[in-house]
Design a protein around this motif. Structure first.
Motif, PDB file in Angstrom:
ATOM      1  N   GLY A   1       0.793  -1.193  -0.063  1.00 19.82           N
ATOM      2  CA  GLY A   1      -0.018   0.055   0.064  1.00 19.82           C
ATOM      3  C   GLY A   1       0.816   1.362   0.245  1.00 19.82           C
ATOM      4  O   GLY A   1       2.066   1.286   0.325  1.00 19.82           O
ATOM      5  N   LEU A   2       0.297   2.316  -0.201  1.00 14.07           N
ATOM      6  CA  LEU A   2       1.044   3.426  -0.185  1.00 14.07           C
ATOM      7  C   LEU A   2       1.325   4.084   1.206  1.00 14.07           C
ATOM      8  O   LEU A   2       0.626   3.745   1.951  1.00 14.07           O
ATOM      9  N   VAL A   3       2.557   4.637   1.375  1.00 15.58           N
ATOM     10  CA  VAL A   3       3.063   4.800   2.892  1.00 15.58           C
ATOM     11  C   VAL A   3       2.807   6.332   3.174  1.00 15.58           C
ATOM     12  O   VAL A   3       2.686   7.398   1.998  1.00 15.58           O
ATOM     13  N   GLU A   4       2.916   6.950   4.264  1.00 13.96           N
ATOM     14  CA  GLU A   4       3.091   8.395   4.630  1.00 13.96           C
ATOM     15  C   GLU A   4       4.120   8.451   5.611  1.00 13.96           C
ATOM     16  O   GLU A   4       4.425   7.627   6.299  1.00 13.96           O
ATOM     17  N   HIS A   5       4.168   9.961   5.899  1.00 14.77           N
ATOM     18  CA  HIS A   5       4.782  10.280   7.129  1.00 14.77           C
ATOM     19  C   HIS A   5       4.156  10.301   8.156  1.00 14.77           C
ATOM     20  O   HIS A   5       2.977  10.926   8.301  1.00 14.77           O
ATOM     21  N   PRO A   6       4.375   9.723   9.474  1.00 17.47           N
ATOM     22  CA  PRO A   6       3.404   9.916  10.586  1.00 17.47           C
ATOM     23  C   PRO A   6       3.290  11.412  11.169  1.00 17.47           C
ATOM     24  O   PRO A   6       4.517  12.152  11.088  1.00 17.47           O
TER      25      PRO A   6
ATOM     26  N   LEU B   1       8.970   6.750   7.578  1.00 14.26           N
ATOM     27  CA  LEU B   1       7.668   6.199   6.981  1.00 14.26           C
ATOM     28  C   LEU B   1       6.751   5.213   7.388  1.00 14.26           C
ATOM     29  O   LEU B   1       7.464   4.274   8.242  1.00 14.26           O
ATOM     30  N   ARG B   2       5.518   5.162   7.455  1.00 18.39           N
ATOM     31  CA  ARG B   2       4.700   4.230   8.115  1.00 18.39           C
ATOM     32  C   ARG B   2       3.716   3.790   7.121  1.00 18.39           C
ATOM     33  O   ARG B   2       3.383   4.655   6.352  1.00 18.39           O
ATOM     34  N   CYS B   3       3.117   2.584   7.351  1.00 17.28           N
ATOM     35  CA  CYS B   3       2.092   2.035   6.487  1.00 17.28           C
ATOM     36  C   CYS B   3       0.684   2.304   7.030  1.00 17.28           C
ATOM     37  O   CYS B   3       0.324   2.146   8.393  1.00 17.28           O
ATOM     38  N   PRO B   4      -0.004   3.217   6.580  1.00 22.73           N
ATOM     39  CA  PRO B   4      -1.467   3.589   7.090  1.00 22.73           C
ATOM     40  C   PRO B   4      -2.531   2.501   7.269  1.00 22.73           C
ATOM     41  O   PRO B   4      -3.614   2.579   7.930  1.00 22.73           O
TER      42      PRO B   4
END
Length: 149
Positions: A110-115, A138-141
């Protein structure tokens, strides 16, 4: 027309012995640098094995080199295909496709995001809770995954 005006003086420059020595020295130093890189990799990633009696000891590579296809535009030029070929002659070389490796989760894809973390109340202003992104993390939402790197 401009090319013909420049070609004649350059032809004399390229024929001079000092230019030829400089080019030869550059070539030999480049080859020596590549040979040193290969030797350093061999020393770092080879382990001696026990040889049976009467057989010369050999060395075995403990794994493979992973060679990515990332390119940095606007940066210093680096050896690409040439270095790849030299390393492939010496080692088991595996090609890594680096497309979207930093924007997709390695576990669930899946797409990741910055926490986001809350900003300290002293810096927040009028008491409204503010959040800021954590850089270089980075973390997976996804609820099921939650991997971080």
């Amino acid at each position: 027309m401009r090319r013909l005006e420049v070609a004649t003086p350059l032809k004399h420059l390229y024929a001079t012995i000092s230019h030829r020595r400089r080019r030869y020295r550059s070539l030999t130093q480049r080859k020596a640098s590549i040979a040193m890189l290969v030797n350093r990799i061999k020393v770092a990633f080879t382990a001696p094995i026990e040889a049976p009696a009467g057989v010369l000891p050999a060395e075995v590579v403990d794994g493979a080199l992973l060679y990515g296809d990332w390119s940095f535009r606007g940066g210093r030029s680096t050896m690409g295909v040439g270095l790849h070929r030299v390393l492939a002659d010496e080692f088991l070389l595996l090609h890594v496709n680096e497309f979207r490796t930093s924007s997709m989760c390695p576990t669930c894809h899946g797409l990741v995001e910055h926490p986001c973390v809350p900003v300290h109340p002293h810096h927040a202003g009028d008491g409204v809770q503010e959040y800021r992104e954590v850089r270089h993390l980075l973390r997976c939402p996804s609820v099921n995954c939650k991997s971080q790197w």
